[in-house]
Design a protein around this motif. Structure first.
Motif, PDB file in Angstrom:
ATOM      1  N   ALA A 126      -7.528 -12.502  -1.132  1.00  0.00           N
ATOM      2  CA  ALA A 126      -8.503 -13.436  -1.693  1.00  0.00           C
ATOM      3  C   ALA A 126      -9.496 -12.685  -2.576  1.00  0.00           C
ATOM      4  O   ALA A 126      -9.878 -13.154  -3.660  1.00  0.00           O
ATOM      5  N   VAL A 127      -9.918 -11.497  -2.133  1.00  0.00           N
ATOM      6  CA  VAL A 127     -10.865 -10.700  -2.919  1.00  0.00           C
ATOM      7  C   VAL A 127     -10.235 -10.297  -4.240  1.00  0.00           C
ATOM      8  O   VAL A 127     -10.838 -10.464  -5.313  1.00  0.00           O
ATOM      9  N   ALA A 128      -8.994  -9.796  -4.180  1.00  0.00           N
ATOM     10  CA  ALA A 128      -8.309  -9.372  -5.400  1.00  0.00           C
ATOM     11  C   ALA A 128      -8.162 -10.547  -6.371  1.00  0.00           C
ATOM     12  O   ALA A 128      -8.410 -10.411  -7.570  1.00  0.00           O
ATOM     13  N   SER A 129      -7.813 -11.714  -5.837  1.00  0.00           N
ATOM     14  CA  SER A 129      -7.644 -12.888  -6.709  1.00  0.00           C
ATOM     15  C   SER A 129      -8.962 -13.276  -7.362  1.00  0.00           C
ATOM     16  O   SER A 129      -9.010 -13.585  -8.551  1.00  0.00           O
ATOM     17  N   ALA A 130     -10.046 -13.244  -6.575  1.00  0.00           N
ATOM     18  CA  ALA A 130     -11.356 -13.605  -7.115  1.00  0.00           C
ATOM     19  C   ALA A 130     -11.767 -12.617  -8.208  1.00  0.00           C
ATOM     20  O   ALA A 130     -12.306 -13.015  -9.256  1.00  0.00           O
ATOM     21  N   SER A 182     -17.980  -2.544   1.787  1.00  0.00           N
ATOM     22  CA  SER A 182     -18.063  -1.963   0.459  1.00  0.00           C
ATOM     23  C   SER A 182     -16.939  -0.962   0.150  1.00  0.00           C
ATOM     24  O   SER A 182     -16.351  -1.010  -0.935  1.00  0.00           O
ATOM     25  N   PRO A 183     -16.587  -0.048   1.080  1.00  0.00           N
ATOM     26  CA  PRO A 183     -15.439   0.836   0.810  1.00  0.00           C
ATOM     27  C   PRO A 183     -14.145   0.060   0.586  1.00  0.00           C
ATOM     28  O   PRO A 183     -13.295   0.460  -0.211  1.00  0.00           O
ATOM     29  N   ARG A 184     -14.020  -1.073   1.254  1.00  0.00           N
ATOM     30  CA  ARG A 184     -12.810  -1.885   1.109  1.00  0.00           C
ATOM     31  C   ARG A 184     -12.721  -2.454  -0.314  1.00  0.00           C
ATOM     32  O   ARG A 184     -11.658  -2.566  -0.897  1.00  0.00           O
ATOM     33  N   LEU A 185     -13.894  -2.829  -0.882  1.00  0.00           N
ATOM     34  CA  LEU A 185     -13.907  -3.333  -2.264  1.00  0.00           C
ATOM     35  C   LEU A 185     -13.459  -2.228  -3.213  1.00  0.00           C
ATOM     36  O   LEU A 185     -12.634  -2.468  -4.106  1.00  0.00           O
ATOM     37  N   SER A 186     -13.964  -1.005  -3.005  1.00  0.00           N
ATOM     38  CA  SER A 186     -13.566   0.109  -3.867  1.00  0.00           C
ATOM     39  C   SER A 186     -12.064   0.306  -3.800  1.00  0.00           C
ATOM     40  O   SER A 186     -11.411   0.591  -4.811  1.00  0.00           O
ATOM     41  N   MET A 187     -11.500   0.126  -2.602  1.00  0.00           N
ATOM     42  CA  MET A 187     -10.064   0.300  -2.433  1.00  0.00           C
ATOM     43  C   MET A 187      -9.281  -0.749  -3.230  1.00  0.00           C
ATOM     44  O   MET A 187      -8.336  -0.420  -3.947  1.00  0.00           O
ATOM     45  N   ILE A 188      -9.731  -2.001  -3.123  1.00  0.00           N
ATOM     46  CA  ILE A 188      -9.028  -3.074  -3.844  1.00  0.00           C
ATOM     47  C   ILE A 188      -9.117  -2.828  -5.364  1.00  0.00           C
ATOM     48  O   ILE A 188      -8.135  -2.999  -6.095  1.00  0.00           O
ATOM     49  N   LEU A 189     -10.313  -2.400  -5.823  1.00  0.00           N
ATOM     50  CA  LEU A 189     -10.474  -2.132  -7.259  1.00  0.00           C
ATOM     51  C   LEU A 189      -9.516  -1.022  -7.689  1.00  0.00           C
ATOM     52  O   LEU A 189      -8.875  -1.111  -8.738  1.00  0.00           O
ATOM     53  N   ALA A 190      -9.406   0.023  -6.848  1.00  0.00           N
ATOM     54  CA  ALA A 190      -8.524   1.141  -7.180  1.00  0.00           C
ATOM     55  C   ALA A 190      -7.066   0.687  -7.230  1.00  0.00           C
ATOM     56  O   ALA A 190      -6.310   1.086  -8.127  1.00  0.00           O
TER      57      ALA A 190
END
Ligand code: TYD
Ligand code: MG
Length: 467
Positions: free
Chosen positions: A374-378, A333-341
């Motif tokens: 892949a997460v950023a692209s999705a 979950s912290p990694r998702l916040s990082m990608i969003l930021a």
């Protein structure tokens, strides 16, 4: 005469306290202290032995010396042997943990049968099921005729006396460690003291005789081997058998291994005839794919030594809440916040008014930073409503500066993708030379913004085509 002392042992972390308390000082858990006797047995401390025994001299030896010919016992079940690092090691103790009903007994029955039919002596001791129940399972698995020696017993001393009879077993399976009890400790089965003492007795047996011992342990809802975390430190290897409710496949994950790598997984599928090996997990995890929907990106992962393709799904939806929701299944979950930021700060993509849901398809769990791309692209795909190309895989790490960083094993990932019909790939720049056969289908952004621009641009070019 000295008063019989009692102590209160935390069933979560194993810390001993003089007094009962509602909360364990050492791990902070509530309601976990249980009264246990200290008289005699393992873990009772040096002061409580009735008469101090004089030490016996052991023979010191050298590093160089004879070892048994085949230090490992290979079961022939490929995925199991892969997870154990090439088979059960003689003289070692292995803990297999997992939720109740996940298939631990099924897996071990199949392993026992496979080994017994290869001529090994295998003893299966069950403290949970009656002999008839185990026979029923064996019939269902079609292994009832294999020469596995079976017992339903829970007392450690009785078990040790039983297996000491006759030829030394190659493998002893104890299902489960929580049901065992030893005469040496006077608390109830399942308590830390009992589990620790019983495990120690079984581990000592393994070391002294050279038989491999497998202990089954239940896992609490918090994901720890129930109560006795202590056992994890005592054994030579810890494997977790995990799976998602509603899915048929199961993953055997190595958490600790003194004799092999710890990042391997074994993949199985639960069928009506027991566990079936899945030699190519990518096909399984990509099985239910809907190619043309926005928000899905295929990530080329590396699990141990083997590449696995998994689908990452994102849903970005307008939020009605003051603080938008961020929910993640199967990733950090912290990694998702990082990608969003990073997407907000460096690529001008705004998620402030949107709920973000991220899911790794099929209940698979990813721990690699290589999934960032892949997460950023999705995420971008879901936000813009633009479906990503169906035959494209993504991998690469994203740094806080918005740069795309190379990751290891680029060639292996590309090869697996190619094998499964993925003609295109988005990967970090600089992996091109490693990747070898760079074809026209690869795109190598050095910054995340380049990829975002390309995804956004793909709509424009498609719109122009239809004009
Ligand atoms: P089991 O091995 O008893 O789980 P554990 O020892 O981890 O508690 O497996 C239980 C589940 O597996 C049970 O829900 C039924 C299912 N199962 C099958 O689907 N097919 C089979 O052939 C067998 C033996 C079990
Ligand atoms: Mg069981």
């Amino acid at each position: 005469m000295a008063k019989a002392r009692v102590q209160f042992v935390c069933q979560n972390c194993g810390a001993a306290h003089q007094r009962w308390a509602g909360k364990c000082d050492s791990c902070g858990e509530w309601n976990t202290l249980v009264e246990e006797g200290t008289s005699g047995g393992i873990g009772s401390g040096p002061g409580s032995l009735k008469s101090a025994r004089k030490g016996r001299a052991v023979t010191l030896t050298s590093l160089d010396g004879d070892i048994e010919d085949a230090p490992r016992i290979v079961s022939g079940i490929g995925e199991l042997d892969r997870a154990t690092g090439g088979g059960f090691v003689r003289g070692s103790a292995l803990l297999i943990g997992g939720d109740p009903g996940i298939g631990k007994s099924t897996l071990l029955t199949q392993a026992a049968a496979a080994l017994a039919s290869r001529g090994h002596r295998v003893v299966y001791v069950s403290g949970e099921e009656a002999v008839a129940q185990i026979r029923l399972r064996a019939q269902r698995l079609g292994v009832a005729s294999t020469p596995v020696e079976l017992a339903a017993e829970t007392n450690v001393e009785d078990i040790l006396a039983t297996i000491a009879d006759g030829k030394r077993p190659d493998l002893v399976i104890i299902d489960s460690i929580q049901t065992l009890w030893t005469d040496l400790a006077d608390s109830a089965p399942g308590t830390v003291t009992q589990v620790r003492a019983a495990s120690q007795a079984m581990i000592r047996y393994a070391k002294s005789t050279g038989a491999a011992v497998v202990l089954v342990g239940h896992v609490t809802k918090e994901g720890q081997i129930a109560g006795p975390r202590v056992v994890e430190h005592m054994v030579d290897g810890v494997l977790y058998f995990e799976g998602e409710g509603g899915h048929h496949y199961r993953i055997l994950r190595t958490v600790k291994n003194r004799f092999g790598p710890t990042d391997e997984i074994g993949v199985f599928e639960m069928s009506d005839k027991g566990l079936r090996e899945v030699a190519n997990p990518s096909e399984l995890f990509l099985g239910e794919r809907h190619a043309k929907s926005p928000g899905a990106a295929v990530f080329a992962a590396i699990e141990g030594t083997r590449p696995v393709l998994v689908e990452i799904q994102a849903l970005v939806a307008p939020s009605t809440l003051g603080t938008p929701r961020r929910a993640v299944v199967g990733w950090d979950s912290p990694r998702l916040s990082m990608i969003l930021a990073v997407l907000e700060a460096h690529c001008g993509v705004r998620f402030g008014q949107h709920d973000v849901y991220l899911n790794v398809a099929g209940g698979y769990r990813i721990s690699e930073p290589a999934a960032d791309l892949a997460v950023a692209s999705a995420l971008v795909s879901s936000l813009t409503g633009i479906a990503l190309p169906a035959d494209c895989v993504y991998f690469g790490e994203i740094s806080l500066s918005g740069a795309v960083r190379p990751v290891a094993h680029a060639q292996q990932r590309l090869k697996e993708a190619e094998k499964l019909g993925f003609g295109r790939a988005v990967l970090p720049s600089g992996s091109g030379d490693i990747a070898g056969g760079t074809n026209a289908g690869t795109f190598q952004p050095s910054a995340l913004a380049d990829l975002v621009a390309r995804i956004a641009g793909s709509k424009r070019s498609r719109a122009e085509e239809t004009d």
